[in-house]
Design an enzyme around this catalytic site. Structure first.
Site, mmCIF file in Angstrom:
data_model
loop_
_atom_site.group_PDB
_atom_site.id
_atom_site.type_symbol
_atom_site.label_atom_id
_atom_site.label_comp_id
_atom_site.label_asym_id
_atom_site.label_seq_id
_atom_site.Cartn_x
_atom_site.Cartn_y
_atom_site.Cartn_z
ATOM 1 C CD GLU A 92 -2.918 -1.082 2.361
ATOM 2 O OE1 GLU A 92 -4.126 -1.199 2.185
ATOM 3 O OE2 GLU A 92 -2.401 -1.023 3.490
ATOM 4 C CB CYS A 109 3.170 7.545 3.175
ATOM 5 S SG CYS A 109 3.729 6.325 4.351
ATOM 6 C CB CYS A 116 7.395 -5.089 8.392
ATOM 7 S SG CYS A 116 8.734 -4.237 9.253
ATOM 8 C CB CYS A 120 6.755 -2.489 15.829
ATOM 9 S SG CYS A 120 8.438 -2.023 15.405
ATOM 10 C CB CYS A 123 3.333 -1.722 13.395
ATOM 11 S SG CYS A 123 3.377 -1.477 11.621
ATOM 12 C CB CYS A 335 1.584 6.180 11.580
ATOM 13 S SG CYS A 335 2.214 7.685 10.907
HETATM 14 N N1 SAH Z 1 9.828 0.704 9.687
HETATM 15 C C1 SAH Z 1 9.968 2.107 9.658
HETATM 16 C C2 SAH Z 1 8.937 2.840 8.817
HETATM 17 C C3 SAH Z 1 7.494 2.408 8.907
HETATM 18 S S1 SAH Z 1 6.528 2.903 10.289
HETATM 19 C C4 SAH Z 1 10.027 2.664 11.058
HETATM 20 O O1 SAH Z 1 9.833 1.927 12.005
HETATM 21 O O2 SAH Z 1 10.341 3.840 11.213
HETATM 22 C C5 SAH Z 1 6.389 4.635 10.238
HETATM 23 C C6 SAH Z 1 6.080 5.236 11.602
HETATM 24 O O3 SAH Z 1 4.776 4.838 12.062
HETATM 25 C C7 SAH Z 1 7.059 4.800 12.682
HETATM 26 O O4 SAH Z 1 7.534 5.917 13.370
HETATM 27 C C8 SAH Z 1 6.222 3.934 13.596
HETATM 28 O O5 SAH Z 1 6.709 3.955 14.926
HETATM 29 C C9 SAH Z 1 4.844 4.574 13.452
HETATM 30 N N2 SAH Z 1 3.731 3.705 13.853
HETATM 31 C C10 SAH Z 1 3.616 2.370 13.718
HETATM 32 N N3 SAH Z 1 2.454 1.934 14.256
HETATM 33 C C11 SAH Z 1 1.797 3.017 14.729
HETATM 34 C C12 SAH Z 1 0.536 3.232 15.393
HETATM 35 N N4 SAH Z 1 -0.302 2.231 15.675
HETATM 36 N N5 SAH Z 1 0.213 4.493 15.735
HETATM 37 C C13 SAH Z 1 1.030 5.523 15.446
HETATM 38 N N6 SAH Z 1 2.218 5.395 14.835
HETATM 39 C C14 SAH Z 1 2.607 4.152 14.465
#
Ligand code: SAH
Length: 354
Positions: A92, A109, A116, A120, A123, A335
């Site tokens: 996406e 974006c 991935c 995390c 996410c 995000c």
């Molecule tokens: N893998 C990379 C880029 C993808 S995530 C990274 O970790 O930076 C992009 C951003 O979205 C990251 O800062 C991550 O911490 C944030 N993110 C992930 N899940 C989220 C959520 N549920 N709410 C808000 N931000 C989130």
């Protein structure tokens, strides 16, 4: 199998053009066709001979992604695009329109991997697991599609979609370099941001290679034990080691380093603010606070007054802070909400391929 023409950079296209016995200026023309004019078939390259066009057609595909779905947020106009790769994976991309604070900014974006590997906990992409890296061409083709479909030219790119860009370093950096070409997208290096959860060797490499793009580090906690609960990467690459490396290496003259910080109820105390200030003593940072978006997690979301108190604390200590607005949450485009799921299969949004 045909190769993907968008995997090639200027040097490689020039070598190809020479091999085909053509004049070198054809290389730039090809980039203009691919990225400025966003062709979908080589037959559209009308200033190339018919023979040359069919040679390209025999050897390469123009577009390695097929649009499967497009959703538009009823709240803020954010658009989410679902693409299928030629080997039937789904990724996406999100188009985010400017808001009041960000006059004229139009951001795409983009994703760097299918799924991935980083795991995390907050996410959605992590839940898919890791399938494979995207090629340079697949990274770039997301922008071609979004620009062509919407008729809009974005001026900002963030590698904050699906995947960990620094686990796909070579393809990501090659794509960023191609985005920067004057004959093509012509995106300024200052408008390209690569976000990482903290792959220490890749961050060091990025700095040592003097890459001119912005870098953002997803920190999200100021205590190692807590961070480890949410971000398994903390085990291999502790943020304290990354912070001390950045304090040593992140040159003062560079753009400020962005620190991304998802706000939960339990990571925005006065002590957190103090630790943040102390952690980056020498690296120039700006702190981007991200409201926690909903997903398949039960993490507590702070209320407005708690956020205000945290921001206030940081401002008193002179830490530059911005709060990211959650855009596209009604279409799961914010995000951490990208999952590459086929929510619906809307045939009318499929594009014609040639
Ligand atoms: N893998 C990379 C880029 C993808 S995530 C990274 O970790 O930076 C992009 C951003 O979205 C990251 O800062 C991550 O911490 C944030 N993110 C992930 N899940 C989220 C959520 N549920 N709410 C808000 N931000 C989130």
């Amino acid at each position: 199998m045909k190769k993907n023409i968008k995997d090639l950079d200027y040097k490689e296209v020039t070598a190809l053009i020479n091999e085909l016995g053509e004049k070198e200026y054809r290389a730039k023309q090809l980039f203009i066709w691919l990225y400025e004019k966003k062709i979908t078939c080589f037959s559209e390259m009308t200033n190339f001979s018919k023979e040359l066009r069919s040679r390209f057609d025999e050897m390469f595909v123009v577009s390695p992604l097929v649009l499967e779905d497009r959703q538009i947020s009823g709240i803020d106009g954010t658009e989410k695009f679902l693409f299928r790769t030629l080997d039937n994976h789904f990724i996406e991309s999100v188009l985010i329109r400017s808001d009041g604070n960000d006059e004229g900014r139009l951001t795409i974006c983009i994703s760097s991997q299918v799924g991935c590997p980083m795991g995390c906990k907050f996410c959605e992409t992590a839940k898919i697991g890791f399938k494979r890296n995207l090629s340079t061409g697949e990274i770039l083709d997301q922008i071609c599609h979004v620009r062509r479909i919407t008729g809009l030219s974005n001026n900002n790119i963030v590698f904050m979609g699906m995947g960990e860009p620094f686990m796909n370093y070579d393809n990501v950096l090659k794509a960023a370099d191609i985005m920067n070409y004057t004959f093509g997208f012509h995106l300024s290096v200052r408008k390209i941001t690569i976000s990482t959860c903290g792959i220490m060797p890749a961050i060091e490499r990025f700095i040592d290679e003097k890459r001119p793009y912005n870098m953002a580090l997803s920190l999200n906690d100021t205590e190692p034990e807590k961070r480890l609960i949410f971000m398994p990467v903390e085990k291999k690459y502790p943020f304290k080691s990354i912070a001390s490396m950045l304090n040593n290496k992140f040159p003062v003259s560079r753009n400020r380093l962005t620190i991304e910080y998802i706000m939960r109820k339990d990571n925005i105390s006065t002590e957190d603010a103090r630790r943040l200030k102390k952690m980056f003593k020498y690296a120039r940072i700006k702190l981007n606070l991200i409201p926690l978006n909903s997903g398949n997690h039960e993490l507590p979301i702070p209320d407005k007054s708690e956020i205000e108190a945290f921001v206030n604390e940081l401002e008193i200590m002179n830490v530059p802070v911005t709060i990211r607005k959650s855009m596209g949450s009604d279409i799961s485009g914010a995000c951490g909400q990208l999952s590459g799921k086929k929510y619906k299969l809307n045939n009318s949004s499929r594009e014609q391929q040639c």
